[in-house]
Design an enzyme around this catalytic site. Structure first.
Site, PDB file in Angstrom:
ATOM      1  N   HIS A  49      83.659  -4.108 -30.597  1.00  0.00           N
ATOM      2  CA  HIS A  49      84.448  -2.920 -30.239  1.00  0.00           C
ATOM      3  C   HIS A  49      85.162  -2.487 -31.507  1.00  0.00           C
ATOM      4  CE1 HIS A  49      83.993  -3.735 -25.866  1.00  0.00           C
ATOM      5  NE2 HIS A  49      83.879  -4.978 -26.315  1.00  0.00           N
ATOM      6  N   GLU A 230      81.731 -11.764 -17.836  1.00  0.00           N
ATOM      7  CA  GLU A 230      82.653 -12.308 -18.855  1.00  0.00           C
ATOM      8  C   GLU A 230      83.654 -13.185 -18.102  1.00  0.00           C
ATOM      9  OE1 GLU A 230      85.031  -9.329 -20.855  1.00  0.00           O
ATOM     10  OE2 GLU A 230      85.789 -10.751 -22.355  1.00  0.00           O
ATOM     11  N   ASP A 309      85.990  -8.575 -30.668  1.00  0.00           N
ATOM     12  CA  ASP A 309      87.175  -7.918 -31.238  1.00  0.00           C
ATOM     13  C   ASP A 309      87.698  -8.796 -32.375  1.00  0.00           C
ATOM     14  OD1 ASP A 309      87.672  -5.683 -29.141  1.00  0.00           O
ATOM     15  OD2 ASP A 309      87.347  -7.496 -27.965  1.00  0.00           O
TER      16      ASP A 309
HETATM   17  N1  ADE Z   1      87.250  -4.175 -24.664  1.00  0.00           N
HETATM   18  C1  ADE Z   1      87.405  -4.773 -25.848  1.00  0.00           C
HETATM   19  N2  ADE Z   1      87.072  -6.061 -25.756  1.00  0.00           N
HETATM   20  C2  ADE Z   1      86.686  -6.288 -24.475  1.00  0.00           C
HETATM   21  C3  ADE Z   1      86.222  -7.418 -23.766  1.00  0.00           C
HETATM   22  N3  ADE Z   1      86.090  -8.615 -24.343  1.00  0.00           N
HETATM   23  N4  ADE Z   1      85.944  -7.264 -22.452  1.00  0.00           N
HETATM   24  C4  ADE Z   1      86.102  -6.083 -21.869  1.00  0.00           C
HETATM   25  N5  ADE Z   1      86.523  -5.002 -22.488  1.00  0.00           N
HETATM   26  C5  ADE Z   1      86.815  -5.089 -23.790  1.00  0.00           C
HETATM   27 ZN    ZN Z   2      83.360  -6.754 -25.432  1.00  0.00          ZN
END
Ligand code: ADE
Ligand code: ZN
Length: 372
Positions: A49, A230, A309
């Site tokens: 991201h 996730e 990230d």
């Molecule tokens: N936006 C940025 N990182 C994310 C993640 N790990 N899961 C969901 N949305 C996100």
């Molecule tokens: Zn992500």
């Protein structure tokens, strides 16, 4: 290319390219040499991201440039707030950090910094997520966002020899109507992004909430991906595949709870873009040594390693590789498989994929020669 399981005691990697089987010996490597190999091998990054690449130093520099007030006194104070219990506790800080982005040059500078860092990690191709709604909700025009990011991607090709493309993500905590409105705003710039994704708070926002907007994106010829599994259950992975018809699953680590799903993912070679340090920092696994990446690979899934990230989770793609290998004891064969999977899973042309697979093979052969 796929690798066959290593015959016991014989460290051969059997590599299939088309009908050809190529064999080369990967000698046992010390932990240190394996880390060098992981960093040196060419790779694609498919789950990053761009707003999550904003380092605290850049957040403060942009805040000053744009006269934006931050609720943190210093770079150190901001960095020390990076302790998360779950996905939502991270997202709250991540959206606050993005508030310093106002002008096209800000988006350009952010993406340029990421692409330089990725090239340093021997990333040869990146498919970059961005969250337009995070910016349009603050009054930033979508053209400002997309034009700045796209210009950085173009420049990275000439400056670093890295290819980069953009994937527009819908925020799943917002409505499908909001996603549709965002798509309409983005469509005049459709030549500047290759696909759409789905991110933000997963629990309580199942993929099927976005069935219609994904159907429209599919009709437009866009590539489709979605975060699923996730924190959320395997059912979200099923519906991302069957309702949204995505081509890749972002994260997907909860798939191991469902044997039938594992079989399908393996059989159809549906890629998972796995992010080990993210999973550790957001407490998806109690410790990196409990991460299931090795289990996913050994079950024949097309898993890949990515940074998610990197500014928030303590590392870029090579840190993800070296730390998850050190924690789980994966081998050079897994390294080859992961890099190869990253090219297979990408949305690049078949010609580019062949060229990168060739470079990967050469990098391993060169490494093995030096080691022998
Ligand atoms: N936006 C940025 N990182 C994310 C993640 N790990 N899961 C969901 N949305 C996100
Ligand atoms: Zn992500």
């Amino acid at each position: 290319p796929r690798l066959r399981a290593e015959p016991k005691g014989r460290p051969w990697a059997a590599l299939f390219i088309g009908r050809k089987t190529l064999m080369f010996k990967v000698p046992p490597l010390s932990a240190k040499r394996l880390a060098v190999l992981l960093c040196a091998m060419p790779k694609a990054e498919l789950h990053i991201h761009i707003e999550g690449s904003l380092e605290p130093e850049l957040i403060f520099a942009l805040a000053q440039r744009n006269d934006v007030r931050l609720p943190y006194a210093s770079v150190e104070a901001l960095r020390s707030a990076y302790a998360f219990d779950n996905l939502q506790s991270f997202l709250d800080i991540y959206y606050a950090g993005a508030s310093v982005l106002l002008h096209e040059q800000d988006f350009y500078d952010m993406a340029r910094a990421y692409l330089a860092r990725a090239a340093f990690d021997n990333v040869v191709h990146a498919e970059i997520f961005f969250d337009p709604q995070t910016h349009t909700a603050r009054g930033v025009a979508i053209e400002t966002v997309i034009n700045g990011l796209h210009r950085a991607c173009e420049d990275a090709r000439s400056v670093h020899g890295i290819s980069a493309s953009l994937i527009l993500c819908f925020l799943r905590h917002l409505s499908e109507a909001d996603a549709f409105a965002t798509l309409e705003q983005a469509l005049p710039l459709q030549d500047k992004f290759i696909g759409v994704g789905l991110d933000s708070s997963e629990m309580g926002h199942p993929p099927e909430k976005f069935a219609q907007v994904f159907e429209r994106c599919r009709a437009l010829g866009l590539h489709l991906v979605a975060h699923a599994g996730e924190e959320g259950p395997p059912e979200y992975i099923w519906s991302a595949l069957d309702v949204l018809k995505v081509e890749r699953i972002d994260h997907g680590v909860q798939a191991v709870k469902d044997a039938a799903l594992m079989q399908r993912l393996a059989k159809e070679r549906i890629p998972l873009t796995v992010c080990p340090l993210s999973n550790q920092k957001l407490c998806v696994f109690p410790d990196l040594k409990n991460h299931n990446l090795r289990q996913l690979l050994d079950a024949g899934l097309c898993a890949t390693v990515n940074s998610d990230d990197p500014a928030y989770f303590g590392g870029y793609i090579n840190d993800n590789f070296t730390q998850v290998f050190a924690a789980t004891g994966m081998t050079p064969r897994h390294a080859y498989q992961l890099a190869s999977n990253s090219f297979e899973a990408s949305f690049a042309s078949e010609a580019d994929k062949r060229q990168w697979q060739h470079r990967l093979k050469e990098s391993f052969e060169r490494f093995v020669e030096h080691d022998g």
